[in-house]
Design a protein around this motif. Structure first.
Motif, PDB file in Angstrom:
ATOM      1  N   SER A   1       0.953  -1.067  -0.200  1.00  0.00           N
ATOM      2  CA  SER A   1       0.023  -0.040  -0.121  1.00  0.00           C
ATOM      3  C   SER A   1       0.722   1.322  -0.124  1.00  0.00           C
ATOM      4  O   SER A   1       0.527   2.228  -0.701  1.00  0.00           O
TER       5      SER A   1
ATOM      6  N   GLU B   1      -0.733   7.899  -4.810  1.00  0.00           N
ATOM      7  CA  GLU B   1      -1.931   8.178  -4.531  1.00  0.00           C
ATOM      8  C   GLU B   1      -2.835   8.721  -5.676  1.00  0.00           C
ATOM      9  O   GLU B   1      -2.044   9.719  -6.213  1.00  0.00           O
TER      10      GLU B   1
ATOM     11  N   LYS C   1      -5.653  12.302 -11.289  1.00  0.00           N
ATOM     12  CA  LYS C   1      -5.029  13.082 -10.003  1.00  0.00           C
ATOM     13  C   LYS C   1      -4.888  14.375 -10.575  1.00  0.00           C
ATOM     14  O   LYS C   1      -4.493  14.976 -11.532  1.00  0.00           O
TER      15      LYS C   1
ATOM     16  N   TYR D   1      -2.004   1.735  -7.817  1.00  0.00           N
ATOM     17  CA  TYR D   1      -2.700   2.989  -7.447  1.00  0.00           C
ATOM     18  C   TYR D   1      -3.622   2.894  -6.215  1.00  0.00           C
ATOM     19  O   TYR D   1      -4.321   1.988  -6.130  1.00  0.00           O
ATOM     20  N   ASN D   2      -3.394   3.846  -5.111  1.00  0.00           N
ATOM     21  CA  ASN D   2      -4.399   3.997  -4.212  1.00  0.00           C
ATOM     22  C   ASN D   2      -5.256   5.115  -4.404  1.00  0.00           C
ATOM     23  O   ASN D   2      -4.894   6.180  -4.771  1.00  0.00           O
ATOM     24  N   SER D   3      -6.671   4.737  -4.612  1.00  0.00           N
ATOM     25  CA  SER D   3      -7.400   5.788  -5.123  1.00  0.00           C
ATOM     26  C   SER D   3      -8.465   6.395  -3.999  1.00  0.00           C
ATOM     27  O   SER D   3      -9.215   5.448  -3.130  1.00  0.00           O
ATOM     28  N   ALA D   4      -8.703   7.522  -3.967  1.00  0.00           N
ATOM     29  CA  ALA D   4      -9.596   8.091  -3.010  1.00  0.00           C
ATOM     30  C   ALA D   4     -11.147   7.829  -3.053  1.00  0.00           C
ATOM     31  O   ALA D   4     -11.681   7.555  -2.226  1.00  0.00           O
TER      32      ALA D   4
END
Length: 542
Positions: free
Chosen positions: A19, A24, A50, A67-70
């Motif tokens: 992670s 991000e 982004k 990718y970590n996505s909000a």
């Protein structure tokens, strides 16, 4: 037990490590049929965004690994396209039209009158304005006269603009307010008279006299007009609109609304060809923000075919001795073109008739002979003499509106004859010659929907599937060509292909989700396609 605890610890550590190594992003869209409209016309199933821009496009599993996505958006298998670009419209005019009498679709002058009566009973305005009538849709295909309006509204000025914006009907109160009499002089257009009396019909240039007699919209009305136009545009998946001819006051208002973020749509503004506008802009650099681009001049070469104002090389087939007219002397157009050529601005000229198109094309060709990336545009390029096609290129771009073909097809041959019609609405010929074609709607002359643009370009039919074989079907565009004309080619015509027009890394995250795949559905279903969601800068705006 100890071994189990160690294994769990290592597992959590690995997840945490993975992670932490992921980049991000703000939004991931997946489970989609993404038409990127990139150079190879690739499709994909996912992309990430982004800071308002596309970061990467590709396979959903691979993107989720990286990718970590909000936020995540499951598109439900629906088709996703770059935000549509309307290559030629009247954005501010569309907004103003929401505050006036809508006369589009009227089937008789009697229906026009009834709409006016209903409007005035509700609004009670001091000067009635409206737009959208077209005598070619009536049983009696002739211009109306002012007599009925004079009887019903003897003291209230009325000005009703024809659908193409190149003719209007004014009652006597409006003519009096504008100071128009049988002796009024004018150049370019007509103040129609019959038996020595004014009929109320005014064509092209003299219409300005009526415009000057009307009360100016308030700032609140102007703001509401822009916001109304934005609402309608987003509903139809338009994320960029080219406003074809506006004054600096409206451009400045657009900029201020962009800054306070009430206006989010991207606008490419063509400045109207007035001395005040040219003096204000041409000695400066073009204006470029993320949402507003001001770098072109709009010049009107001639009028419209429907009102017989288009300038033709030979007389109209349905009116002997009538050739239409240029709206400015040739020397004035050439002087303006030369002035623009000596600036950093683009010139975009309205040209309908073959005579007007020749004047424009020959002038462009001479001025741009040693300047290969000016991208001057011919707006409409509607009736072209076969021998004049040679002038088009990626530096002299045809900017056309396919619904004009399907709106005009019922009577266009009457105006032009069976030979000259072969060079009219010839979109495939224009594309083959230029290698590019920008597509738009010309709203509110036509409807806002880009799906009608797409359908007209591909099917060359009206929404009743007429004519069955298509109007001059050999001039139809393919679906891929049409999509490019509404995205990447329209962006190129605005000098914006590096920032929009396709779903690619580094470009603005403007995209739309449709309820049906416009590239695959039955042709007859295209006009009814709906936009489910519209995004600008990765933000949902509809």
């Amino acid at each position: 037990m100890k071994n189990i605890l160690i294994a769990c610890f290592l597992g959590f550590a690995l997840i945490s490590c993975n992670s932490e190594n992921k980049a991000e992003v703000d939004l991931m869209v997946f489970n989609a049929e993404v038409y990127t409209v990139d150079e190879n016309f690739n499709t994909a199933e996912a992309f990430v965004i982004k800071d308002g821009k596309f970061v990467e496009v590709g396979n959903a599993d691979e993107l989720q690994e990286k990718y970590n996505s909000a936020e995540k958006l499951d598109a439900g298998g629906k088709s996703v396209f770059p935000g549509f670009i309307d290559g030629h419209a009247h954005f501010y005019g569309l907004g103003l039209q929401q505050q006036r009498v809508d006369l589009s679709g009227t089937k008789s002058f009697e229906e026009v009158v009834q709409r006016i009566v209903d409007f005035q009973n509700k609004r009670d305005v001091p000067f009635i304005t409206g737009r959208g009538w077209d005598q070619n849709d009536w049983e009696r295909k002739e211009f109306p006269n002012k007599d009925t309006l004079d009887e019903l509204f003897p003291d209230t000025p009325i000005a009703l603009t024809r659908i193409d914006g190149h003719a209007l009907l004014a009652n006597q109160a409006a003519l009096d307010k504008a100071g128009i009499t049988t002796e009024t002089s004018f150049n370019g257009g007509d103040i129609e008279q019959k038996n020595g009396k004014l009929t109320g019909i005014i064509v092209d240039n003299p219409m300005q006299l009526i415009a000057e007699a009307q009360p100016e919209p308030s700032t609140k009305e102007r703001v509401n007009a822009l916001l109304d136009a934005q609402r309608l545009s987003f509903k139809y998946g338009l994320t960029t609109v080219v406003d074809a001819g506006i004054d600096k006051e409206i451009i400045q208002l657009m900029d201020s609304l962009h800054k306070d973020e009430s206006l989010k749509i991207r606008l490419y503004a063509m400045i109207s060809n007035t001395k005040e506008n040219l003096d204000h802009y041409l000695d400066k650099d073009p204006i470029k923000t993320e949402r507003l681009h001001v770098r072109s001049v709009k010049f009107y070469g001639d009028g419209a075919l429907g009102s017989r104002g288009a300038a033709l090389k030979e007389e109209y087939s349905d009116r002997a001795g009538h050739f239409g007219a240029l709206l400015s002397p040739v020397e004035d157009f050439k002087a303006t073109a030369e002035r623009v050529a000596n600036s950093r601005f683009q010139l975009n000229t309205h040209a309908i008739g073959d005579s007007a198109n020749y004047m424009v094309l020959e002038t462009y060709d001479k001025l741009l002979a040693n300047d290969e990336d000016r991208r001057w545009r011919v707006e409409h390029a509607q009736v072209i003499d076969e021998e004049d096609l040679k002038y088009f290129s990626k530096n002299i771009i045809p900017s056309v509106q396919p619904t004009h073909a399907t709106s005009d097809m019922y009577w266009a041959e009457d105006r032009l004859g069976d030979k000259r019609i072969q060079g009219a609405y010839a979109y495939k010929k224009l594309l083959d010659q230029a290698g590019i074609i920008a597509l738009g709607t010309d709203f509110p002359v036509e409807e806002v929907s880009p799906f009608l643009t797409f359908y007209a370009a591909v099917a060359r039919q009206d929404t009743n599937n007429f004519p069955q074989e298509g109007f001059m079907k050999e001039q139809a565009l393919s679906r891929e060509e049409t999509l490019k004309g509404m995205t990447i080619w329209a962006a190129y015509a605005n000098f914006e292909e590096e920032e929009k027009g396709s779903i690619e890394a580094g470009k603005f995250a403007d995209f739309i989700i449709l309820d049906k795949d416009i590239m695959k559905v039955e042709q007859s279903e295209i006009p009814g396609i709906k936009v489910l969601e519209t995004y600008v800068n990765g933000e949902q705006v509809y």
